[in-house]
Design an enzyme around this catalytic site. Structure first.
Site, PDB file in Angstrom:
ATOM      1  N   ASP A 301       0.816  -1.211   0.000  1.00  0.00           N
ATOM      2  CA  ASP A 301       0.000   0.000   0.000  1.00  0.00           C
ATOM      3  C   ASP A 301       0.852   1.265   0.000  1.00  0.00           C
ATOM      4  OD1 ASP A 301      -2.311   1.584   0.333  1.00  0.00           O
ATOM      5  OD2 ASP A 301      -2.020   1.614   2.500  1.00  0.00           O
ATOM      6  N   ASN A 451       2.619  11.366   7.483  1.00  0.00           N
ATOM      7  CA  ASN A 451       1.700  11.149   8.596  1.00  0.00           C
ATOM      8  C   ASN A 451       2.477  10.768   9.852  1.00  0.00           C
ATOM      9  OD1 ASN A 451      -0.682  11.371   6.961  1.00  0.00           O
ATOM     10  ND2 ASN A 451      -0.173   9.356   6.123  1.00  0.00           N
TER      11      ASN A 451
HETATM   12  N1  LIG Z   1      -0.310  10.207   2.522  1.00  0.00           N
HETATM   13  C1  LIG Z   1      -0.177   8.927   2.294  1.00  0.00           C
HETATM   14  O1  LIG Z   1      -1.067   8.257   1.769  1.00  0.00           O
HETATM   15  C2  LIG Z   1       1.122   8.254   2.646  1.00  0.00           C
HETATM   16  C3  LIG Z   1       1.392   6.993   2.125  1.00  0.00           C
HETATM   17  C4  LIG Z   1       2.604   6.372   2.443  1.00  0.00           C
HETATM   18  C5  LIG Z   1       3.506   7.002   3.277  1.00  0.00           C
HETATM   19  N2  LIG Z   1       3.168   8.212   3.784  1.00  0.00           N
HETATM   20  C6  LIG Z   1       4.096   8.891   4.700  1.00  0.00           C
HETATM   21  O2  LIG Z   1       5.312   9.146   4.047  1.00  0.00           O
HETATM   22  C7  LIG Z   1       6.368   9.137   4.985  1.00  0.00           C
HETATM   23  C8  LIG Z   1       7.517   8.321   4.432  1.00  0.00           C
HETATM   24  O3  LIG Z   1       7.125   6.999   4.227  1.00  0.00           O
HETATM   25  P1  LIG Z   1       8.131   5.969   3.536  1.00  0.00           P
HETATM   26  O4  LIG Z   1       7.524   4.631   3.626  1.00  0.00           O
HETATM   27  O5  LIG Z   1       8.527   6.453   2.193  1.00  0.00           O
HETATM   28  O6  LIG Z   1       9.355   6.068   4.535  1.00  0.00           O
HETATM   29  P2  LIG Z   1      10.873   5.688   4.268  1.00  0.00           P
HETATM   30  O7  LIG Z   1      11.517   5.557   5.572  1.00  0.00           O
HETATM   31  O8  LIG Z   1      10.927   4.530   3.318  1.00  0.00           O
HETATM   32  O9  LIG Z   1      11.468   6.966   3.503  1.00  0.00           O
HETATM   33  C9  LIG Z   1      11.696   8.207   4.096  1.00  0.00           C
HETATM   34  C10 LIG Z   1      12.596   9.015   3.163  1.00  0.00           C
HETATM   35  O10 LIG Z   1      12.640  10.350   3.633  1.00  0.00           O
HETATM   36  C11 LIG Z   1      14.018  10.773   3.578  1.00  0.00           C
HETATM   37  N3  LIG Z   1      14.252  11.848   4.537  1.00  0.00           N
HETATM   38  C12 LIG Z   1      14.437  11.768   5.873  1.00  0.00           C
HETATM   39  N4  LIG Z   1      14.689  12.986   6.380  1.00  0.00           N
HETATM   40  C13 LIG Z   1      14.654  13.853   5.358  1.00  0.00           C
HETATM   41  C14 LIG Z   1      14.856  15.243   5.244  1.00  0.00           C
HETATM   42  N5  LIG Z   1      15.106  16.003   6.308  1.00  0.00           N
HETATM   43  N6  LIG Z   1      14.758  15.810   4.013  1.00  0.00           N
HETATM   44  C15 LIG Z   1      14.492  15.070   2.929  1.00  0.00           C
HETATM   45  N7  LIG Z   1      14.302  13.747   2.980  1.00  0.00           N
HETATM   46  C16 LIG Z   1      14.370  13.142   4.178  1.00  0.00           C
HETATM   47  C17 LIG Z   1      14.825   9.527   3.889  1.00  0.00           C
HETATM   48  O11 LIG Z   1      16.164   9.668   3.461  1.00  0.00           O
HETATM   49  C18 LIG Z   1      14.026   8.510   3.075  1.00  0.00           C
HETATM   50  O12 LIG Z   1      14.445   8.549   1.734  1.00  0.00           O
HETATM   51  C19 LIG Z   1       5.779   8.626   6.290  1.00  0.00           C
HETATM   52  O13 LIG Z   1       5.560   9.704   7.152  1.00  0.00           O
HETATM   53  C20 LIG Z   1       4.449   8.039   5.908  1.00  0.00           C
HETATM   54  O14 LIG Z   1       3.480   8.206   6.901  1.00  0.00           O
HETATM   55  C21 LIG Z   1       2.016   8.853   3.494  1.00  0.00           C
HETATM   56  O1  LIG Z   2      -1.712   5.093   6.983  1.00  0.00           O
HETATM   57  C1  LIG Z   2      -1.862   6.149   6.347  1.00  0.00           C
HETATM   58  O2  LIG Z   2      -2.612   7.054   6.738  1.00  0.00           O
HETATM   59  C2  LIG Z   2      -1.198   6.347   5.021  1.00  0.00           C
HETATM   60  C3  LIG Z   2       0.024   5.564   4.772  1.00  0.00           C
HETATM   61  O3  LIG Z   2      -0.226   4.209   4.605  1.00  0.00           O
HETATM   62  C4  LIG Z   2       1.125   5.814   5.738  1.00  0.00           C
HETATM   63  O4  LIG Z   2       1.867   4.873   6.017  1.00  0.00           O
HETATM   64  O5  LIG Z   2       1.285   6.952   6.166  1.00  0.00           O
HETATM   65 MG   LIG Z   3       1.163   2.925   5.435  1.00  0.00          MG
END
Ligand SMILES: NC(=O)c1ccc[n+]([C@@H]2O[C@H](COP(=O)([O-])OP(=O)(O)OC[C@H]3O[C@@H](n4cnc5c(N)ncnc54)[C@H](O)[C@@H]3O)[C@@H](O)[C@H]2O)c1
Ligand SMILES: O=C(O)C[C@H](O)C(=O)O
Ligand SMILES: [Mg+2]
Length: 610
Positions: A301, A451
């Site tokens: 997801d 988030n």
């Molecule tokens: N809105 C949504 O539907 C949704 C979906 C998935 C993930 N997310 C959010 O996205 C975020 C990241 O998820 P992920 O699975 O990609 O995490 P991840 O740990 O795989 O990736 C995080 C990335 O951010 C980078 N990072 C860290 N600090 C940074 C900075 N100061 N400046 C720039 N880049 C920086 C890291 O180097 C890494 O590449 C989480 O907060 C998650 O909740 C939101």
């Molecule tokens: O859980 C959510 O609200 C979105 C996403 O899957 C996340 O990991 O942030």
């Molecule tokens: Mg998630």
């Protein structure tokens, strides 16, 4: 207050509800399957009718007489009674810190969930806009952080590193014969909160609640799973009340062997169930996706659901500028965060541009991680990120360099879109947001998708304040719309994968496809979500529909997925609907088919009427 006004979305929901009620004949327990009697029924949240809701015939024949007060209270009265308690709790907690209020709200909903699933899911469906932030993001993050203390009753299944060699037999401990939807986490990257070990279990539970509310998956056929392979979170390891394994995370071969064993067990017992991987840390997210996606019906997801929602938002911003969609290839997009989610978005966007232009032209993306701008000069770059590194000559021609910081990049690039998936709260600071005022777009877009709320790259209010009133704004966690004065409102879009994952899961299930292809995912995003909003709505900065109409949205997303599976000859049918019938369905008939398979919560008779 909680009775919905008759809006466009409410009408659609009601229409679909009529269909759902007809269709809910499948999940209604036939009288013969209620083997329980007396107190056992009252303690079973699936059959329980909030105690006072059992009619006299059922009390007589199921051994309930004398166990309940005499008055029978109707479902509607019970519904009103719950909502009254909820609103008095809201009233009584006014002025208390947000975390206290949110947890109190979560508790009251969770208690109802544990007592009476029918009533719980009905209040959830009817009040999804108010309750999604409690049972899902952002409150679910707080729940995960406090899960060991909040834990009262188990829900779902727990597998741990200690269960190696036992999983195939353990899987049969799950009481339900049929499982349609599984959400699995190892708790290693919970939202932007990091490694929360076993406490991450609240995430699969919350995601599956959204499956029931949005996709009408029968709650008797959902299964949240926690795979506890240890945690590297020292605070948890030091906490004597931590309910997970107190050991460091398994790594390498040991880790993958445990995941393999669990996947085999799941597939052996429920070969048709859809498995959603959720909140796996980067180092395993892509690897597990590649490992299993060609063998079983699964998706990640965070990589794939998020990509579809982000792509729909990016295409929406092209429309908001009054440009044709083909102009997407010319948009300058700065993506902050090169993890599962950021790279998922880039993968999908590259595919979309390739389709639109019919060439290998690369869209103008600039990718940053914690070490700044990623260029071809980056040492030790991850193979998943490498295809998106910017050629160093191009970077230099813009006055930038390997590792340039975000402010430099935004100032020099003047991007059309700034998209955050970094997990770092406030990284779109005042300077960065002000730099967006010089964007080359007349309507720049800012997506703070991380988030929960405190991890969002910026707040909605700051975005409109510093970047200007003409921006388009989206965030992963909900924010209030922003009052811009003079009657003007800055619209906040919730750019969250909840718009897609329920439809991806439901559509995949109903298509009977044995894998989830890129085409099915693309259909969910581009065929439906990106084109749903009218020009007028888009001009007002509204990129996604209201969450009030989530069932309708999910039906459409699900139908797009089914049709894509049919087009790719992957659809093998579901239940009594075979592949040929799916093939002959029009678009409208497919939506109808999906809608009619949605479960809807009503009390069902537990005994035959004489
Ligand atoms: N809105 C949504 O539907 C949704 C979906 C998935 C993930 N997310 C959010 O996205 C975020 C990241 O998820 P992920 O699975 O990609 O995490 P991840 O740990 O795989 O990736 C995080 C990335 O951010 C980078 N990072 C860290 N600090 C940074 C900075 N100061 N400046 C720039 N880049 C920086 C890291 O180097 C890494 O590449 C989480 O907060 C998650 O909740 C939101
Ligand atoms: O859980 C959510 O609200 C979105 C996403 O899957 C996340 O990991 O942030
Ligand atoms: Mg998630």
């Amino acid at each position: 207050m909680w009775r919905r006004s008759v809006s466009r979305s409410a009408l659609t929901l009601r229409q679909s509800r009529r269909l759902s009620i007809c269709a809910s004949t499948t999940p209604i327990p036939a009288p013969s399957i209620i083997h329980k009697r007396g107190a056992d029924i009252l303690h079973d949240p699936w059959f329980n009718k909030q105690d006072t809701g059992f009619p006299m015939t059922e009390r007589d024949r199921l051994g309930l007489r004398g166990l309940l007060p005499p008055r029978v209270i109707s479902f509607d009265q019970q519904y009103d009674r719950f909502m009254e308690s909820y609103h008095s709790l809201e009233h009584n907690t006014k002025g208390q810190p947000l975390s206290v209020v949110s947890l109190a709200k979560w508790r009251i909903l969770n208690r109802l969930h544990d007592r009476n699933e029918t009533l719980y899911y009905r209040v959830l469906i009817d009040n999804i806009k108010d309750f999604a932030p409690i049972i899902y993001t952002p409150t679910v993050g707080l729940v995960c952080q406090n899960y060991s203390g909040l834990f009262r009753r188990p829900r779902g299944m727990y597998f741990s590193a200690k269960d190696k060699g036992e999983m195939m037999s353990m899987i049969y401990n799950w009481p339900a014969k049929q499982v349609d939807m599984i959400v699995l986490t190892d708790g290693s990257r919970i939202l932007g909160l990091g490694d929360l070990g076993v406490q991450g279990m609240a995430i699969p539970i919350g995601k599956l609640d959204m499956y029931v509310a949005a996709a009408g998956i029968n709650p008797q056929r959902i299964l949240p799973i926690m795979l506890d392979v240890g945690t590297n979170n020292q605070q948890l390891l030091d906490n004597p009340l931590y309910i997970g394994l107190r050991q460091p995370r398994l790594e390498g071969e040991e880790y993958i062997a445990v995941v393999d064993e669990l996947m085999e067990a799941l597939h052996a017992r429920w070969p048709k169930a859809i498995v959603q991987f959720e909140d796996f840390q980067f180092k395993w997210a892509f690897e597990t996706l590649e490992r299993y996606r060609k063998k079983i019906c699964m998706f990640n997801d965070d990589i794939q659901g998020t990509a579809g929602v982000a792509l729909a938002g990016l295409l929406g911003t092209v429309r908001a500028q009054g440009r044709p969609l083909s102009d997407f290839a010319n948009q300058k997009i700065v993506v902050v965060g090169a993890g599962s989610a950021g790279l998922g978005v880039l993968n999908m966007a590259y595919q979309a541009v390739a389709r639109m232009t019919g060439t290998n032209a690369k869209p103008q993306f600039f990718l940053l991680d914690k070490d700044g701008l990623i260029t071809t000069e980056r040492v030790g770059i991850d193979s998943a990120a490498a295809p998106f590194s910017k050629p160093i000559e191009e970077v230099k021609s813009l006055g930038l360099h390997e590792g340039s910081d975000l402010l430099e990049v935004v100032t020099k690039v003047k991007p059309h879109v700034l998209l955050g998936l970094s997990g770092v709260g406030g990284v779109f600071n005042e300077h960065v947001l002000k730099a967006m005022r010089n964007s080359d777009s007349p309507k720049p877009a800012i997506f703070a998708m991380s988030n929960p709320t405190l991890n969002a790259e910026c707040t909605a209010a700051d975005a409109f304040k510093h970047a200007g009133e003409n921006i388009v704004f989206g965030s992963g966690s909900p924010f209030e719309h922003v009052d811009l004065g003079n009657g003007k409102v800055g619209h906040v879009n919730q750019a969250n994968n909840m718009y897609l994952f329920p439809g991806i899961g439901l559509g995949s299930l109903l298509s009977g496809a044995h894998i989830i292809s890129d085409g099915m995912l693309q259909a969910a995003s581009e065929w439906f979500l990106a084109s749903y909003m009218t020009e007028e709505e888009i001009q007002m900065g509204r990129l996604y529909p209201s969450i009030d109409s989530i069932r309708h949205i999910t039906a459409e997303v699900g139908a797009a997925v089914v049709r894509a599976a049919v087009a790719e000859e992957l659809a093998e049918g579901h239940g009594e609907v075979g592949p040929k019938e799916l093939e002959h369905m029009s678009k409208e008939e497919t939506v109808e088919y999906v809608t009619s398979n949605m479960w809807f919560p009503i009390y069902s008779p537990l005994v035959h009427e004489k």
